[in-house]
Motif scaffolding. Sequence first.
Motif, PDB file in Angstrom:
ATOM      1  N   TYR A   1       0.857  -1.187   0.000  1.00  0.00           N
ATOM      2  CA  TYR A   1       0.000   0.000   0.000  1.00  0.00           C
ATOM      3  C   TYR A   1       0.891   1.234   0.000  1.00  0.00           C
ATOM      4  O   TYR A   1       1.801   1.368   0.820  1.00  0.00           O
ATOM      5  N   PHE A   2       0.628   2.154  -0.963  1.00  0.00           N
ATOM      6  CA  PHE A   2       1.332   3.427  -1.021  1.00  0.00           C
ATOM      7  C   PHE A   2       0.294   4.540  -0.978  1.00  0.00           C
ATOM      8  O   PHE A   2      -0.661   4.527  -1.764  1.00  0.00           O
ATOM      9  N   ASP A   3       0.479   5.502  -0.084  1.00  0.00           N
ATOM     10  CA  ASP A   3      -0.373   6.688  -0.115  1.00  0.00           C
ATOM     11  C   ASP A   3      -0.278   7.353  -1.482  1.00  0.00           C
ATOM     12  O   ASP A   3      -1.275   7.770  -2.048  1.00  0.00           O
ATOM     13  N   GLN A   4       0.957   7.429  -1.988  1.00  0.00           N
ATOM     14  CA  GLN A   4       1.153   8.058  -3.297  1.00  0.00           C
ATOM     15  C   GLN A   4       2.398   7.497  -3.963  1.00  0.00           C
ATOM     16  O   GLN A   4       3.428   7.301  -3.329  1.00  0.00           O
TER      17      GLN A   4
ATOM     18  N   SER B   1      -2.592   7.694  -6.547  1.00  0.00           N
ATOM     19  CA  SER B   1      -3.036   7.910  -5.174  1.00  0.00           C
ATOM     20  C   SER B   1      -3.781   6.687  -4.658  1.00  0.00           C
ATOM     21  O   SER B   1      -4.617   6.116  -5.361  1.00  0.00           O
ATOM     22  N   HIS B   2      -3.474   6.305  -3.429  1.00  0.00           N
ATOM     23  CA  HIS B   2      -4.080   5.127  -2.799  1.00  0.00           C
ATOM     24  C   HIS B   2      -3.869   3.900  -3.694  1.00  0.00           C
ATOM     25  O   HIS B   2      -4.801   3.266  -4.173  1.00  0.00           O
ATOM     26  N   PHE B   3      -2.613   3.561  -3.892  1.00  0.00           N
ATOM     27  CA  PHE B   3      -2.205   2.486  -4.798  1.00  0.00           C
ATOM     28  C   PHE B   3      -1.908   1.248  -3.970  1.00  0.00           C
ATOM     29  O   PHE B   3      -0.989   1.251  -3.139  1.00  0.00           O
ATOM     30  N   SER B   4      -2.674   0.156  -4.197  1.00  0.00           N
ATOM     31  CA  SER B   4      -2.541  -1.009  -3.333  1.00  0.00           C
ATOM     32  C   SER B   4      -3.072  -2.272  -3.997  1.00  0.00           C
ATOM     33  O   SER B   4      -3.902  -2.222  -4.902  1.00  0.00           O
TER      34      SER B   4
ATOM     35  N   PRO C   1     -11.688   1.796  -1.618  1.00  0.00           N
ATOM     36  CA  PRO C   1     -11.448   0.938  -2.785  1.00  0.00           C
ATOM     37  C   PRO C   1     -11.014   1.679  -4.045  1.00  0.00           C
ATOM     38  O   PRO C   1     -10.744   1.050  -5.062  1.00  0.00           O
ATOM     39  N   PHE C   2     -10.917   3.016  -3.997  1.00  0.00           N
ATOM     40  CA  PHE C   2     -10.661   3.781  -5.213  1.00  0.00           C
ATOM     41  C   PHE C   2      -9.185   4.169  -5.341  1.00  0.00           C
ATOM     42  O   PHE C   2      -8.583   4.703  -4.412  1.00  0.00           O
ATOM     43  N   THR C   3      -8.639   3.887  -6.523  1.00  0.00           N
ATOM     44  CA  THR C   3      -7.295   4.321  -6.885  1.00  0.00           C
ATOM     45  C   THR C   3      -7.409   5.373  -7.982  1.00  0.00           C
ATOM     46  O   THR C   3      -8.103   5.161  -8.978  1.00  0.00           O
ATOM     47  N   THR C   4      -6.733   6.496  -7.801  1.00  0.00           N
ATOM     48  CA  THR C   4      -6.755   7.590  -8.771  1.00  0.00           C
ATOM     49  C   THR C   4      -5.375   7.751  -9.383  1.00  0.00           C
ATOM     50  O   THR C   4      -4.373   7.799  -8.661  1.00  0.00           O
TER      51      THR C   4
ATOM     52  N   PHE D   1     -10.219   3.967 -10.569  1.00  0.00           N
ATOM     53  CA  PHE D   1     -10.558   2.544 -10.567  1.00  0.00           C
ATOM     54  C   PHE D   1     -11.238   2.174  -9.253  1.00  0.00           C
ATOM     55  O   PHE D   1     -10.764   2.549  -8.172  1.00  0.00           O
ATOM     56  N   ASP D   2     -12.335   1.420  -9.354  1.00  0.00           N
ATOM     57  CA  ASP D   2     -12.956   0.821  -8.178  1.00  0.00           C
ATOM     58  C   ASP D   2     -12.358  -0.575  -8.035  1.00  0.00           C
ATOM     59  O   ASP D   2     -12.812  -1.533  -8.674  1.00  0.00           O
ATOM     60  N   CYS D   3     -11.340  -0.703  -7.203  1.00  0.00           N
ATOM     61  CA  CYS D   3     -10.537  -1.923  -7.163  1.00  0.00           C
ATOM     62  C   CYS D   3     -11.283  -3.130  -6.600  1.00  0.00           C
ATOM     63  O   CYS D   3     -10.909  -4.276  -6.893  1.00  0.00           O
ATOM     64  N   LEU D   4     -12.331  -2.915  -5.816  1.00  0.00           N
ATOM     65  CA  LEU D   4     -13.067  -4.035  -5.236  1.00  0.00           C
ATOM     66  C   LEU D   4     -14.364  -4.340  -5.972  1.00  0.00           C
ATOM     67  O   LEU D   4     -15.060  -5.296  -5.618  1.00  0.00           O
TER      68      LEU D   4
END
Length: 212
Positions: free
Chosen positions: A85-88, A121-124, A134-137, A156-159
Amino acid sequence: FPSHEEQFTDKAGFRKTRIYLYVKEANFQRVNFKKLFFEQKLYEKVIEVNKLESNIFRNNTIPKNLKKKIRFPAELVYDIRIPFYFDQLNLKNSKLDYGEIDSKTKHRWKIDFTDIKGSFSHFSNDTAALIKNPFTTINLNTSINHKAKTNVEFIFDCLHPMKSFFVKGTVSNYNLQDMSPILSQLVHMEITNCHLRSLKFMLSGDKKSMNC
């Protein structure tokens, strides 16, 4: 592309996308060593990636496995064994080459995305982190074929079971005649003179459908 890539398939002989990925430099900041040592999870605030090079190639003349589920490129993060998991994630000085062989015309074509810079952002790929959000931007700036300036944002809605997504962006200052060699082979259309000043686009969809 090397000649052997034309026959790149899975073990059963079905079509498979070949992806090459190279990262020259990655700098980590504020790693959560407690999670890394005790949970085998890589969590941190920011990662700086410099000079990422990626090459994606598909040979559409090889039959695809109709029994195999469709996977988006964004799902490749789940192939990474360590949960992260990366904040950014900040990206700079990078490039992406995408190419295909068309199933009908057997024509080989390629598009280059150069001078890529931007942020994730919110890369996991860790479900525990994605349940909270659940969102990655992804925001990227790039040039298409070294010429057309392009800005694009992905969400992206990852879930989501169908992996829903939203994309918007702009393309500017591009001579569409450069695309004529590809279009003439794929859709039998030739462009002799057309300068694109600005194009805005917006797309949303999932694995079943897409709306413009």
